[in-house]
Design a protein around this motif. Sequence first.
Motif, PDB file in Angstrom:
ATOM      1  N   ALA A 204      -3.061  81.987  39.982  1.00 35.78           N
ATOM      2  CA  ALA A 204      -1.948  81.776  40.928  1.00 35.78           C
ATOM      3  C   ALA A 204      -2.637  81.808  41.942  1.00 35.78           C
ATOM      4  CB  ALA A 204      -1.118  83.165  40.668  1.00 35.78           C
ATOM      5  N   ILE A 205      -1.782  81.133  42.924  1.00 39.72           N
ATOM      6  CA  ILE A 205      -2.217  81.064  44.315  1.00 39.72           C
ATOM      7  C   ILE A 205      -0.969  81.478  45.324  1.00 39.72           C
ATOM      8  CG2 ILE A 205      -2.396  79.284  46.346  1.00 39.72           C
ATOM      9  CD1 ILE A 205      -3.422  77.307  44.290  1.00 39.72           C
ATOM     10  N   THR A 206      -1.450  82.337  46.316  1.00 42.70           N
ATOM     11  CA  THR A 206      -0.719  83.077  47.314  1.00 42.70           C
ATOM     12  C   THR A 206      -0.874  82.001  48.696  1.00 42.70           C
ATOM     13  OG1 THR A 206      -1.278  85.132  46.456  1.00 42.70           O
ATOM     14  CG2 THR A 206      -0.305  85.342  48.588  1.00 42.70           C
ATOM     15  N   GLN A 207       0.523  81.983  49.145  1.00 48.09           N
ATOM     16  CA  GLN A 207       0.248  81.037  50.477  1.00 48.09           C
ATOM     17  C   GLN A 207       0.542  82.236  51.681  1.00 48.09           C
ATOM     18  OE1 GLN A 207       3.787  78.559  49.915  1.00 48.09           O
ATOM     19  NE2 GLN A 207       2.412  76.939  49.512  1.00 48.09           N
ATOM     20  N   ASN A 208      -0.327  82.010  52.541  1.00 45.71           N
ATOM     21  CA  ASN A 208      -0.397  82.767  53.641  1.00 45.71           C
ATOM     22  C   ASN A 208      -0.277  81.871  54.889  1.00 45.71           C
ATOM     23  OD1 ASN A 208      -1.088  85.175  55.278  1.00 45.71           O
ATOM     24  ND2 ASN A 208      -3.149  84.354  55.285  1.00 45.71           N
ATOM     25  N   PHE A 209       0.747  82.318  55.904  1.00 42.30           N
ATOM     26  CA  PHE A 209       0.978  81.719  57.091  1.00 42.30           C
ATOM     27  C   PHE A 209       0.629  82.371  58.231  1.00 42.30           C
ATOM     28  CE2 PHE A 209       4.064  80.253  53.544  1.00 42.30           C
ATOM     29  CZ  PHE A 209       3.707  78.814  53.894  1.00 42.30           C
ATOM     30  N   THR A 210       0.046  81.858  59.316  1.00 41.76           N
ATOM     31  CA  THR A 210      -0.462  82.346  60.527  1.00 41.76           C
ATOM     32  C   THR A 210       0.411  81.662  61.750  1.00 41.76           C
ATOM     33  OG1 THR A 210      -2.479  82.988  59.685  1.00 41.76           O
ATOM     34  CG2 THR A 210      -2.244  83.199  62.010  1.00 41.76           C
ATOM     35  N   THR A 211       1.110  82.191  62.413  1.00 39.43           N
ATOM     36  CA  THR A 211       1.868  81.608  63.439  1.00 39.43           C
ATOM     37  C   THR A 211       0.791  81.271  64.693  1.00 39.43           C
ATOM     38  OG1 THR A 211       3.997  82.871  63.472  1.00 39.43           O
ATOM     39  CG2 THR A 211       3.627  81.854  65.296  1.00 39.43           C
ATOM     40  N   LEU A 212       0.991  79.616  64.691  1.00 44.38           N
ATOM     41  CA  LEU A 212       0.102  79.135  65.805  1.00 44.38           C
ATOM     42  C   LEU A 212       1.003  79.291  67.359  1.00 44.38           C
ATOM     43  CD1 LEU A 212      -1.914  77.335  66.766  1.00 44.38           C
ATOM     44  CD2 LEU A 212      -0.838  75.178  66.300  1.00 44.38           C
ATOM     45  N   ALA A 213       2.300  78.959  67.302  1.00 42.47           N
ATOM     46  CA  ALA A 213       3.051  78.809  68.240  1.00 42.47           C
ATOM     47  C   ALA A 213       4.339  78.676  68.111  1.00 42.47           C
ATOM     48  CB  ALA A 213       2.770  77.834  69.272  1.00 42.47           C
ATOM     49  N   THR A 214       5.336  79.450  68.979  1.00 40.97           N
ATOM     50  CA  THR A 214       6.865  79.192  68.758  1.00 40.97           C
ATOM     51  C   THR A 214       7.068  78.423  70.184  1.00 40.97           C
ATOM     52  OG1 THR A 214       7.050  81.314  67.539  1.00 40.97           O
ATOM     53  CG2 THR A 214       8.901  80.446  68.784  1.00 40.97           C
ATOM     54  N   VAL A 215       7.705  77.179  69.984  1.00 39.52           N
ATOM     55  CA  VAL A 215       7.924  76.474  70.967  1.00 39.52           C
ATOM     56  C   VAL A 215       9.282  75.632  71.074  1.00 39.52           C
ATOM     57  CG1 VAL A 215       5.390  75.880  71.296  1.00 39.52           C
ATOM     58  CG2 VAL A 215       6.499  74.472  69.908  1.00 39.52           C
ATOM     59  N   TRP A 216       9.756  75.259  72.371  1.00 37.98           N
ATOM     60  CA  TRP A 216      11.005  74.418  72.268  1.00 37.98           C
ATOM     61  C   TRP A 216      10.435  72.791  72.021  1.00 37.98           C
ATOM     62  CZ3 TRP A 216      15.547  76.557  72.828  1.00 37.98           C
ATOM     63  CH2 TRP A 216      15.746  78.083  73.082  1.00 37.98           C
ATOM     64  N   ALA A 217      11.537  72.346  71.129  1.00 36.28           N
ATOM     65  CA  ALA A 217      11.168  70.838  70.812  1.00 36.28           C
ATOM     66  C   ALA A 217      12.687  70.167  70.735  1.00 36.28           C
ATOM     67  CB  ALA A 217      10.787  70.977  69.149  1.00 36.28           C
ATOM     68  N   LYS A 218      12.175  68.835  70.792  1.00 35.60           N
ATOM     69  CA  LYS A 218      13.208  67.843  70.441  1.00 35.60           C
ATOM     70  C   LYS A 218      13.213  67.457  68.853  1.00 35.60           C
ATOM     71  CE  LYS A 218      15.032  63.224  71.678  1.00 35.60           C
ATOM     72  NZ  LYS A 218      14.682  62.068  72.452  1.00 35.60           N
ATOM     73  N   HIS A 219      14.606  67.711  68.213  1.00 34.53           N
ATOM     74  CA  HIS A 219      14.146  67.231  66.629  1.00 34.53           C
ATOM     75  C   HIS A 219      14.981  65.995  66.415  1.00 34.53           C
ATOM     76  CE1 HIS A 219      16.103  67.654  62.813  1.00 34.53           C
ATOM     77  NE2 HIS A 219      14.863  67.327  62.370  1.00 34.53           N
ATOM     78  N   GLN A 220      14.338  65.033  65.669  1.00 32.95           N
ATOM     79  CA  GLN A 220      14.831  63.787  65.527  1.00 32.95           C
ATOM     80  C   GLN A 220      14.695  63.508  63.817  1.00 32.95           C
ATOM     81  OE1 GLN A 220      12.737  61.127  68.124  1.00 32.95           O
ATOM     82  NE2 GLN A 220      14.534  60.554  69.153  1.00 32.95           N
ATOM     83  N   PRO A 221      15.820  63.217  63.173  1.00 35.65           N
ATOM     84  CA  PRO A 221      15.659  62.648  61.757  1.00 35.65           C
ATOM     85  C   PRO A 221      14.915  61.307  62.038  1.00 35.65           C
ATOM     86  CG  PRO A 221      17.702  63.768  61.913  1.00 35.65           C
ATOM     87  CD  PRO A 221      17.207  63.598  63.470  1.00 35.65           C
ATOM     88  N   VAL A 222      14.052  60.655  60.949  1.00 37.16           N
ATOM     89  CA  VAL A 222      13.508  59.407  61.321  1.00 37.16           C
ATOM     90  C   VAL A 222      14.527  58.505  60.860  1.00 37.16           C
ATOM     91  CG1 VAL A 222      11.159  59.951  61.321  1.00 37.16           C
ATOM     92  CG2 VAL A 222      12.496  59.521  59.193  1.00 37.16           C
ATOM     93  N   GLY A 223      14.768  57.119  61.427  1.00 33.77           N
ATOM     94  CA  GLY A 223      15.402  56.229  60.849  1.00 33.77           C
ATOM     95  C   GLY A 223      15.049  55.833  59.227  1.00 33.77           C
ATOM     96  N   ALA A 224      15.887  55.036  58.869  1.00 37.71           N
ATOM     97  CA  ALA A 224      15.689  54.418  57.415  1.00 37.71           C
ATOM     98  C   ALA A 224      14.629  53.418  57.348  1.00 37.71           C
ATOM     99  CB  ALA A 224      16.820  53.606  56.911  1.00 37.71           C
ATOM    100  N   ALA A 225      14.182  52.710  58.232  1.00 32.92           N
ATOM    101  CA  ALA A 225      13.095  51.802  58.157  1.00 32.92           C
ATOM    102  C   ALA A 225      11.635  52.623  58.279  1.00 32.92           C
ATOM    103  CB  ALA A 225      13.046  50.891  59.236  1.00 32.92           C
ATOM    104  N   VAL A 226      11.791  53.750  58.994  1.00 29.01           N
ATOM    105  CA  VAL A 226      10.200  54.447  58.893  1.00 29.01           C
ATOM    106  C   VAL A 226      10.464  55.385  57.597  1.00 29.01           C
ATOM    107  CG1 VAL A 226       9.465  56.654  59.931  1.00 29.01           C
ATOM    108  CG2 VAL A 226      10.285  54.785  61.464  1.00 29.01           C
TER     109      VAL A 226
END
Length: 115
Positions: free
Chosen positions: A27-49
């Motif tokens: 087994a493998i255990t995934q460990n997550f450490t927070t780097l930063a909590t920030v404000w962002a602009k979210h964009q799904p990419v277009g079909a070509a990309v």
Amino acid sequence: MSLPAAGELNRRIVIKAQADIPAMGAAITQNFTTLATVWAKHQPVGAAVFFGTKQVGEDVTDRFIVRRNSAVNEQTVTGDHVIDFAGLRYRVKRVSDLEGARQYTMIEAECLGNV
């Protein structure tokens, strides 16, 4: 891609470093450490990309644009990081300085599914 306008960084994201740690057996255990909590602009990419990245095995589905700082920039955020946003987890694929202006960082990511 242009720099974000005032008010476009309106989504809260959490950038985390992921480490896979061996556990008992195979087994493998995934460990997550927070780097930063920030404000962002979210964009799904277009079909070509989307289909263009599929051809080379990169699978980019979304873009996040964040204000560049010492904790979040193209040197500190890597493919070993994930982004948690709106109940979904995204694997970081590419990180670049948006337009070379050293003001914003663009993170291209692949949606992995629910957190």
